[in-house]
Design a protein around this motif. Structure first.
Motif, PDB file in Angstrom:
ATOM      1  N   LEU A 303       0.827  -1.209   0.000  1.00 12.42           N
ATOM      2  CA  LEU A 303       0.000   0.000   0.000  1.00 12.42           C
ATOM      3  C   LEU A 303       0.863   1.261   0.000  1.00 12.42           C
ATOM      4  O   LEU A 303       0.560   2.250  -0.689  1.00 12.42           O
ATOM      5  CB  LEU A 303      -0.925   0.005   1.221  1.00 12.42           C
ATOM      6  N   LEU A 304       1.944   1.228   0.793  1.00 15.17           N
ATOM      7  CA  LEU A 304       2.835   2.388   0.833  1.00 15.17           C
ATOM      8  C   LEU A 304       3.463   2.630  -0.533  1.00 15.17           C
ATOM      9  O   LEU A 304       3.594   3.782  -0.983  1.00 15.17           O
ATOM     10  CB  LEU A 304       3.920   2.162   1.889  1.00 15.17           C
ATOM     11  N   TRP A 305       3.848   1.558  -1.194  1.00 11.46           N
ATOM     12  CA  TRP A 305       4.419   1.718  -2.538  1.00 11.46           C
ATOM     13  C   TRP A 305       3.398   2.332  -3.480  1.00 11.46           C
ATOM     14  O   TRP A 305       3.719   3.218  -4.274  1.00 11.46           O
ATOM     15  CB  TRP A 305       4.885   0.356  -3.038  1.00 11.46           C
ATOM     16  N   LYS A 306       2.163   1.850  -3.399  1.00  7.48           N
ATOM     17  CA  LYS A 306       1.124   2.413  -4.257  1.00  7.48           C
ATOM     18  C   LYS A 306       0.902   3.884  -3.955  1.00  7.48           C
ATOM     19  O   LYS A 306       0.717   4.708  -4.861  1.00  7.48           O
ATOM     20  CB  LYS A 306      -0.183   1.637  -4.058  1.00  7.48           C
ATOM     21  N   MET A 307       0.886   4.250  -2.662  1.00  9.01           N
ATOM     22  CA  MET A 307       0.664   5.648  -2.287  1.00  9.01           C
ATOM     23  C   MET A 307       1.798   6.540  -2.759  1.00  9.01           C
ATOM     24  O   MET A 307       1.592   7.716  -3.032  1.00  9.01           O
ATOM     25  CB  MET A 307       0.498   5.762  -0.765  1.00  9.01           C
ATOM     26  N   VAL A 308       3.012   5.990  -2.846  1.00 10.91           N
ATOM     27  CA  VAL A 308       4.149   6.795  -3.291  1.00 10.91           C
ATOM     28  C   VAL A 308       4.268   6.774  -4.810  1.00 10.91           C
ATOM     29  O   VAL A 308       4.571   7.798  -5.431  1.00 10.91           O
ATOM     30  CB  VAL A 308       5.452   6.275  -2.630  1.00 10.91           C
ATOM     31  N   TYR A 309       3.996   5.615  -5.420  1.00  8.54           N
ATOM     32  CA  TYR A 309       4.202   5.488  -6.864  1.00  8.54           C
ATOM     33  C   TYR A 309       3.223   6.367  -7.651  1.00  8.54           C
ATOM     34  O   TYR A 309       3.620   7.030  -8.611  1.00  8.54           O
ATOM     35  CB  TYR A 309       4.035   4.022  -7.265  1.00  8.54           C
ATOM     36  N   ARG A 310       1.965   6.365  -7.243  1.00  3.39           N
ATOM     37  CA  ARG A 310       0.987   7.143  -8.002  1.00  3.39           C
ATOM     38  C   ARG A 310       1.292   8.643  -7.987  1.00  3.39           C
ATOM     39  O   ARG A 310       1.268   9.293  -9.041  1.00  3.39           O
ATOM     40  CB  ARG A 310      -0.418   6.873  -7.456  1.00  3.39           C
ATOM     41  N   PRO A 311       1.574   9.251  -6.806  1.00  2.18           N
ATOM     42  CA  PRO A 311       1.963  10.672  -6.841  1.00  2.18           C
ATOM     43  C   PRO A 311       3.227  10.913  -7.657  1.00  2.18           C
ATOM     44  O   PRO A 311       3.327  11.921  -8.366  1.00  2.18           O
ATOM     45  CB  PRO A 311       2.172  11.024  -5.362  1.00  2.18           C
ATOM     46  N   LEU A 312       4.216   9.989  -7.562  1.00  4.38           N
ATOM     47  CA  LEU A 312       5.435  10.176  -8.356  1.00  4.38           C
ATOM     48  C   LEU A 312       5.125  10.144  -9.855  1.00  4.38           C
ATOM     49  O   LEU A 312       5.709  10.901 -10.637  1.00  4.38           O
ATOM     50  CB  LEU A 312       6.451   9.088  -8.008  1.00  4.38           C
ATOM     51  N   ASP A 313       4.202   9.284 -10.226  1.00  2.00           N
ATOM     52  CA  ASP A 313       3.812   9.230 -11.634  1.00  2.00           C
ATOM     53  C   ASP A 313       3.139  10.525 -12.061  1.00  2.00           C
ATOM     54  O   ASP A 313       3.387  11.039 -13.167  1.00  2.00           O
ATOM     55  CB  ASP A 313       2.881   8.037 -11.848  1.00  2.00           C
ATOM     56  N   LYS A 314       2.316  11.084 -11.181  1.00  2.00           N
ATOM     57  CA  LYS A 314       1.669  12.369 -11.504  1.00  2.00           C
ATOM     58  C   LYS A 314       2.705  13.493 -11.570  1.00  2.00           C
ATOM     59  O   LYS A 314       2.625  14.376 -12.442  1.00  2.00           O
ATOM     60  CB  LYS A 314       0.602  12.684 -10.461  1.00  2.00           C
ATOM     61  N   PHE A 315       3.672  13.474 -10.651  1.00  2.00           N
ATOM     62  CA  PHE A 315       4.734  14.482 -10.706  1.00  2.00           C
ATOM     63  C   PHE A 315       5.536  14.342 -12.011  1.00  2.00           C
ATOM     64  O   PHE A 315       5.924  15.341 -12.611  1.00  2.00           O
ATOM     65  CB  PHE A 315       5.672  14.333  -9.508  1.00  2.00           C
ATOM     66  N   GLU A 331      -5.886  19.496 -13.263  1.00  2.00           N
ATOM     67  CA  GLU A 331      -6.209  19.615 -11.849  1.00  2.00           C
ATOM     68  C   GLU A 331      -6.350  18.234 -11.200  1.00  2.00           C
ATOM     69  O   GLU A 331      -7.083  18.078 -10.241  1.00  2.00           O
ATOM     70  CB  GLU A 331      -7.518  20.405 -11.679  1.00  2.00           C
ATOM     71  N   GLU A 332      -5.666  17.226 -11.703  1.00  2.00           N
ATOM     72  CA  GLU A 332      -5.730  15.879 -11.145  1.00  2.00           C
ATOM     73  C   GLU A 332      -5.042  15.841  -9.789  1.00  2.00           C
ATOM     74  O   GLU A 332      -3.963  16.410  -9.620  1.00  2.00           O
ATOM     75  CB  GLU A 332      -5.060  14.904 -12.105  1.00  2.00           C
ATOM     76  N   LEU A 333      -5.679  15.155  -8.791  1.00  2.00           N
ATOM     77  CA  LEU A 333      -5.167  15.119  -7.425  1.00  2.00           C
ATOM     78  C   LEU A 333      -4.789  13.693  -7.043  1.00  2.00           C
ATOM     79  O   LEU A 333      -5.244  12.712  -7.654  1.00  2.00           O
ATOM     80  CB  LEU A 333      -6.219  15.648  -6.447  1.00  2.00           C
ATOM     81  N   THR A 334      -3.959  13.576  -5.993  1.00  3.08           N
ATOM     82  CA  THR A 334      -3.556  12.269  -5.467  1.00  3.08           C
ATOM     83  C   THR A 334      -4.390  11.855  -4.262  1.00  3.08           C
ATOM     84  O   THR A 334      -4.296  10.722  -3.814  1.00  3.08           O
ATOM     85  CB  THR A 334      -2.076  12.311  -5.042  1.00  3.08           C
ATOM     86  N   HIS A 335      -5.161  12.793  -3.703  1.00  4.85           N
ATOM     87  CA  HIS A 335      -5.978  12.562  -2.508  1.00  4.85           C
ATOM     88  C   HIS A 335      -5.120  12.241  -1.285  1.00  4.85           C
ATOM     89  O   HIS A 335      -5.569  11.573  -0.352  1.00  4.85           O
ATOM     90  CB  HIS A 335      -6.994  11.449  -2.746  1.00  4.85           C
ATOM     91  N   ILE A 336      -3.878  12.671  -1.301  1.00  4.37           N
ATOM     92  CA  ILE A 336      -2.988  12.630  -0.134  1.00  4.37           C
ATOM     93  C   ILE A 336      -2.581  14.085   0.135  1.00  4.37           C
ATOM     94  O   ILE A 336      -1.966  14.714  -0.725  1.00  4.37           O
ATOM     95  CB  ILE A 336      -1.752  11.766  -0.392  1.00  4.37           C
ATOM     96  N   PRO A 337      -2.961  14.672   1.277  1.00  2.00           N
ATOM     97  CA  PRO A 337      -2.775  16.125   1.480  1.00  2.00           C
ATOM     98  C   PRO A 337      -1.356  16.595   1.208  1.00  2.00           C
ATOM     99  O   PRO A 337      -1.161  17.627   0.558  1.00  2.00           O
ATOM    100  CB  PRO A 337      -3.168  16.324   2.952  1.00  2.00           C
ATOM    101  N   GLU A 338      -0.337  15.857   1.703  1.00  2.00           N
ATOM    102  CA  GLU A 338       1.037  16.326   1.513  1.00  2.00           C
ATOM    103  C   GLU A 338       1.419  16.331   0.027  1.00  2.00           C
ATOM    104  O   GLU A 338       1.993  17.308  -0.478  1.00  2.00           O
ATOM    105  CB  GLU A 338       2.010  15.438   2.289  1.00  2.00           C
ATOM    106  N   PHE A 339       1.099  15.239  -0.677  1.00  2.00           N
ATOM    107  CA  PHE A 339       1.418  15.179  -2.098  1.00  2.00           C
ATOM    108  C   PHE A 339       0.579  16.174  -2.893  1.00  2.00           C
ATOM    109  O   PHE A 339       1.057  16.755  -3.872  1.00  2.00           O
ATOM    110  CB  PHE A 339       1.212  13.761  -2.633  1.00  2.00           C
ATOM    111  N   ASP A 340      -0.684  16.334  -2.482  1.00  2.00           N
ATOM    112  CA  ASP A 340      -1.526  17.309  -3.183  1.00  2.00           C
ATOM    113  C   ASP A 340      -0.980  18.722  -3.024  1.00  2.00           C
ATOM    114  O   ASP A 340      -1.033  19.530  -3.956  1.00  2.00           O
ATOM    115  CB  ASP A 340      -2.965  17.243  -2.653  1.00  2.00           C
ATOM    116  N   TYR A 341      -0.441  19.005  -1.826  1.00  2.00           N
ATOM    117  CA  TYR A 341       0.137  20.333  -1.618  1.00  2.00           C
ATOM    118  C   TYR A 341       1.368  20.528  -2.514  1.00  2.00           C
ATOM    119  O   TYR A 341       1.534  21.570  -3.149  1.00  2.00           O
ATOM    120  CB  TYR A 341       0.519  20.498  -0.147  1.00  2.00           C
ATOM    121  N   LEU A 342       2.246  19.496  -2.583  1.00  2.00           N
ATOM    122  CA  LEU A 342       3.418  19.603  -3.451  1.00  2.00           C
ATOM    123  C   LEU A 342       3.008  19.686  -4.920  1.00  2.00           C
ATOM    124  O   LEU A 342       3.618  20.425  -5.710  1.00  2.00           O
ATOM    125  CB  LEU A 342       4.323  18.387  -3.240  1.00  2.00           C
ATOM    126  N   LEU A 343       1.964  18.936  -5.280  1.00  4.28           N
ATOM    127  CA  LEU A 343       1.480  18.993  -6.661  1.00  4.28           C
ATOM    128  C   LEU A 343       0.915  20.379  -6.968  1.00  4.28           C
ATOM    129  O   LEU A 343       1.122  20.922  -8.062  1.00  4.28           O
ATOM    130  CB  LEU A 343       0.415  17.919  -6.864  1.00  4.28           C
TER     131      LEU A 343
END
Length: 622
Positions: A303-315, A331-343
Motif C-alpha cells: 500500500l505504501l508503494w502504491k501511495m508513493v508510486y501514483r503521486p510520483l507518476d503524476k509528478f 487539476e488531477e489530485l492524489t488525494h494525499i494532502p502532503e502530495f496534493d500540496y506539493l502537486l
C-alpha cells in the motif's frame, strides 16, 4: 560488486524491504527475548500462584487447628465439664448419674454450637478402648492408632487428613487428641474439624480446580497425607526434606512448600506437562502473531508503494508537461494532502513559469516596438545635428543671441532625446534635459508660465528611463497651462522608491479621459490630446520596471492635474546615487554638468525656471 547490486535495487523493493525490517525487527527481537525468558516468567507465575494459594491454605489449616487446640484446652484443663465427669465417676445413684450425664452432654453441645468449625467431639479411654459423650453418631470402630499421625507432643497429638468418624458426613477432616487432667482417670479428649471446613483443600479430584494437589508432611519430613499417592507415597520421606528450598521439581511435578509454625509442612504439586502446555500455547500464539504481522507488513508495504508510486507518476507527468503549454491547466489530485500540496506548488510554479514566459515575450515585443518607434524619430540625426551646429555658428557671427540660445538649447535637447534605447540615464540627466526643453518652450509660447523644480539632491544619480519627464511636462504645457500658468515638478527619494510628481493649475480633465489615458489597450488612447506622450511613458515604465512602477493621474475640471510616478529603487542604485552626490558636493554642489553637447558651454534656463513654491499645498499630495 555488492554496492553496485544494491544501487540497482528498485525503489519498490527498497520500500518493501525497509518497511518489513522496520515493522518486524522489533517484533522479532521481542519474540527472541520472550523465548529466552518465558521459562522464568511462567515459573515465577506458577510459583507465585502456588505460593499464594498455599499460604492461604496453610493459614486456614493453622486457624482450624488452633481452634481445635483452644477448645481442647478449655475442656481438658479444669472447668465445669471436668468436675461433672469427676462426680459421675464416684456417683452410684442411677438417677444422679443420668442427670450428670445429661448435664455433661449439654455442656459439650453448647461448646459445639458456639464453634461451627468443631465437628465430632468425644472422650476416649485408651485402657478400655471405649468412648463416651460423643456429640454425633460414630461410624464403625474408633481406632486412633490407625489415623495418619501428623505430630505428637506429650499432651496433644495432631492427626492429618482422614475420613471423619462422624457418621453423618463423608469428608476429610483433621483431628486432635489431648489428655484430660482428671485424677485417677486415663481419659483423652478427641475433636475433629467441622463439616465443610476443608472442602476447598481436600475435595474429590473431579471437583477440584485445575490439577493442583496437596501433600502434608510431618515434622520429620514424612508424607503424612498425599493426593498423589502413586508418586509421593504416604509414610515415605518427601524427596526434598531440607528446609531451604521452597520449590522444585520431582517425579514430573513442580512442587511448592510452606512450613507451619508447629513444624509440619503443606506441599502443593502441579504436573510439569501442564506448565509446558502453557509454554507451548504461548509459542503457538507468538508464531501466529508473527505470521499475521508478516502478512500485514507486506500488505502495508505494498500500500505504501502504491501511495508513493501514483503521486510520483503524476509528478513525472507534470514535469513532462512543463514544456507543453496546452497541458498546464490539469487539476488531477492524489488525494494525499502532503502530495496534493506539493502537486499544487508544482502546478503553481508551472503557471508562474508560463506567466513569466508570457511577460518576457510581451516585454521583448514592447521593447522591440519602442526601438522601432524611436528609430522612426531618428531619421538622419547626424545631418540634423550638423545643420543645427551650422545655424548656431551663423547666429554667433551675425550677433543673433536669441537665435544662438534657441539653437544651442535645441541641439542639447535633441542630443539627449535621440540617444539610444540601451544607454543609461539618470534623474540628473532628465532634469537637465527638462530645463533645456522649458527654455525652448519659453521662447516659443507667447504667454507667461512659471515652473518650480524641487529635486532631492540624493536622487540625482539614480538611474532613470530616458525621455521620461519631458512628455508629462509637455502635456501640461499643451493641454493644461495658459497665461499665468504654473507647473510643479517634484522628485522625492523615499525608503524603497522614488516619488515623481508633475502638477499644473490648468483646465484639468474628466474621469472618462483619465480612464482612457490609463487604459493601455484602448484604441481611442491615441486620439486623446495627451495620449501619445502618456502611452510612451506607460510603455517605457512597463519595459523598464514591469509591474513594480506605478502611474496615477488625479484631475478635476478647472482645478488642474496631478500626474504621480512611483519608481522602485534598489540598494545598489541608492548606493551609487549617494556616491555620485558626494562627488558633486566635493567639486561644486551648484555646478551643472555639461553632458549633452561636448565642447559647448552650458547655460541655465533661468528665465524659464522660477524659484517659486506651489501656492496650493494639496497639489503635492499623492
Amino acid at each position: 560488486m555488492l554496492t553496485k547490486r544494491l544501487n540497482n535495487v528498485t525503489f519498490k523493493n527498497r520500500i518493501i524491504f525497509i518497511f518489513i525490517i522496520s515493522s518486524l525487527g522489533p517484533f522479532i527481537c521481542l519474540g527472541l527475548t520472550s523465548f529466552y525468558t518465558i521459562d522464568s516468567i511462567i515459573g515465577n507465575k506458577v510459583e507465585g500462584a502456588l505460593q499464594s494459594n498455599l499460604k492461604q491454605d496453610l493459614m486456614s489449616l493453622e486457624n482450624m487447628l488452633n481452634n481445635l487446640n483452644h477448645v481442647s484446652q478449655q475442656l481438658a484443663y479444669g472447668g465445669s465439664t471436668n468436675r461433672l465427669i469427676e462426680q459421675l465417676e464416684v456417683e452410684n445413684d442411677p438417677y444422679e448419674r443420668l442427670r450428670l450425664n445429661n448435664e455433661i452432654r449439654s455442656e459439650l453441645n453448647n461448646i459445639t454450637f458456639s464453634n461451627p468449625n468443631i465437628g465430632l467431639l468425644m472422650y476416649y479411654a485408651p485402657d478400655t478402648g471405649e468412648y463416651e459423650f460423643e456429640n454425633f453418631r460414630v461410624r464403625g470402630d474408633f481406632h486412633p492408632d490407625r489415623l495418619p499421625l501428623m505430630e505428637e507432643y506429650p499432651e496433644i497429638t495432631y492427626y492429618g487428613p482422614h475420613l471423619s468418624y462422624n457418621g453423618s458426613i463423608n469428608q476429610y477432616v483433621f483431628s486432635i487428641m489431648r489428655k484430660v487432667t482428671l485424677p485417677d482417670q486415663n481419659l483423652y479428649l478427641y475433636i475433629e474439624t467441622g463439616r465443610n471446613a476443608l472442602t476447598t483443600l481436600f475435595a474429590p479430584q473431579n471437583h477440584k480446580e485445575g490439577s493442583r494437589r496437596l501433600l502434608l508432611l510431618d515434622n520429620e519430613g514424612q508424607v503424612a497425607f498425599s493426593e498423589v499417592n502413586e508418586v509421593f507415597e504416604e509414610r515415605t520421606p518427601f524427596p526434598h526434606r531440607e528446609a531451604a528450598p521452597s520449590s522444585g521439581t520431582s517425579g514430573g511435578y513442580f512442587w511448592s512448600k510452606e512450613v507451619s509454625n508447629q513444624g509440619w509442612s503443606l506441599v502443593s504439586v502441579v504436573p510439569q506437562n501442564e506448565i509446558n502446555q502453557e509454554r507451548n500455547r504461548w509459542l503457538l500464539q507468538i508464531a501466529g502473531f508473527f505470521l499475521l504481522f508478516l502478512i500485514l507488513a507486506v500488505f502495508a508495504a505494498w500500500l505504501l508503494w502504491k501511495m508513493v508510486y501514483r503521486p510520483l507518476d503524476k509528478f513525472h507527468r507534470e514535469i513532462k508537461s512543463l514544456t507543453q503549454s496546452e497541458e498546464r491547466e490539469k487539476e488531477e489530485l492524489t488525494h494525499i494532502p502532503e502530495f496534493d500540496y506539493l502537486l499544487y506548488q508544482t502546478r503553481s510554479m508551472k503557471r508562474k513559469i508560463w506567466t513569466l514566459y508570457d511577460e518576457i515575450e510581451t516585454k521583448e515585443k514592447r521593447r522591440a516596438d519602442l526601438e522601432v518607434e524611436k528609430l522612426l524619430y531618428q531619421i538622419n540625426p547626424h545631418f540634423l545635428m550638423n545643420t543645427l551646429d551650422t545655424v548656431h555658428w551663423l547666429a554667433v557671427m551675425n550677433g543673433q543671441k536669441e537665435i544662438d540660445k534657441l539653437v544651442l538649447s535645441l541641439n542639447k535637447l535633441l542630443y539627449y532625446n535621440l540617444g539610444k534605447m540601451g544607454e543609461t540615464s539618470t534623474i540628473g540627466d532628465e532634469i537637465e534635459a527638462l530645463k533645456e526643453y522649458l527654455q525652448l518652450q519659453q521662447i516659443r509660447y507667447d504667454f507667461q508660465f512659471d515652473v518650480d523644480i524641487d529635486v532631492d539632491e540624493n536622487s540625482l544619480g539614480l538611474p532613470s528611463p530616458r525621455f521620461l519627464l519631458q512628455p508629462m511636462v509637455e502635456n501640461a504645457l499643451y493641454h493644461g497651462v495658459s497665461d499665468d500658468g504654473y507647473i510643479y515638478v517634484g522628485i522625492a527619494l523615499q525608503e524603497d522608491s522614488l516619488q515623481i510628481t508633475i502638477q499644473d493649475n490648468g483646465a484639468g480633465m474628466s474621469r472618462e479621459i483619465i480612464a482612457e489615458l490609463l487604459d493601455e489597450d484602448t484604441e481611442d488612447s491615441d486620439k486623446v490630446g495627451m495620449g501619445i506622450g502618456m502611452k510612451y511613458v506607460k510603455r517605457i515604465l512597463r519595459a523598464s520596471y514591469g509591474d513594480e512602477a506605478k502611474l496615477n493621474i488625479r484631475s478635476e475640471v478647472g482645478q488642474g492635474t496631478v500626474v504621480s510616478l512611483r519608481l522602485p529603487v534598489t540598494e545598489e542604485a541608492r548606493a551609487a546615487a549617494d556616491r555620485l552626490a558626494r562627488e558633486r558636493k566635493a567639486t561644486d554642489g551648484h555646478e551643472l554638468d555639461d553632458r549633452f553637447s561636448p565642447g559647448v558651454a552650458h547655460e541655465t534656463a533661468s528665465a524659464a525656471v522660477s524659484s517659486m513654491k506651489p501656492q496650493w499645498p494639496a497639489a503635492k499630495e499623492e
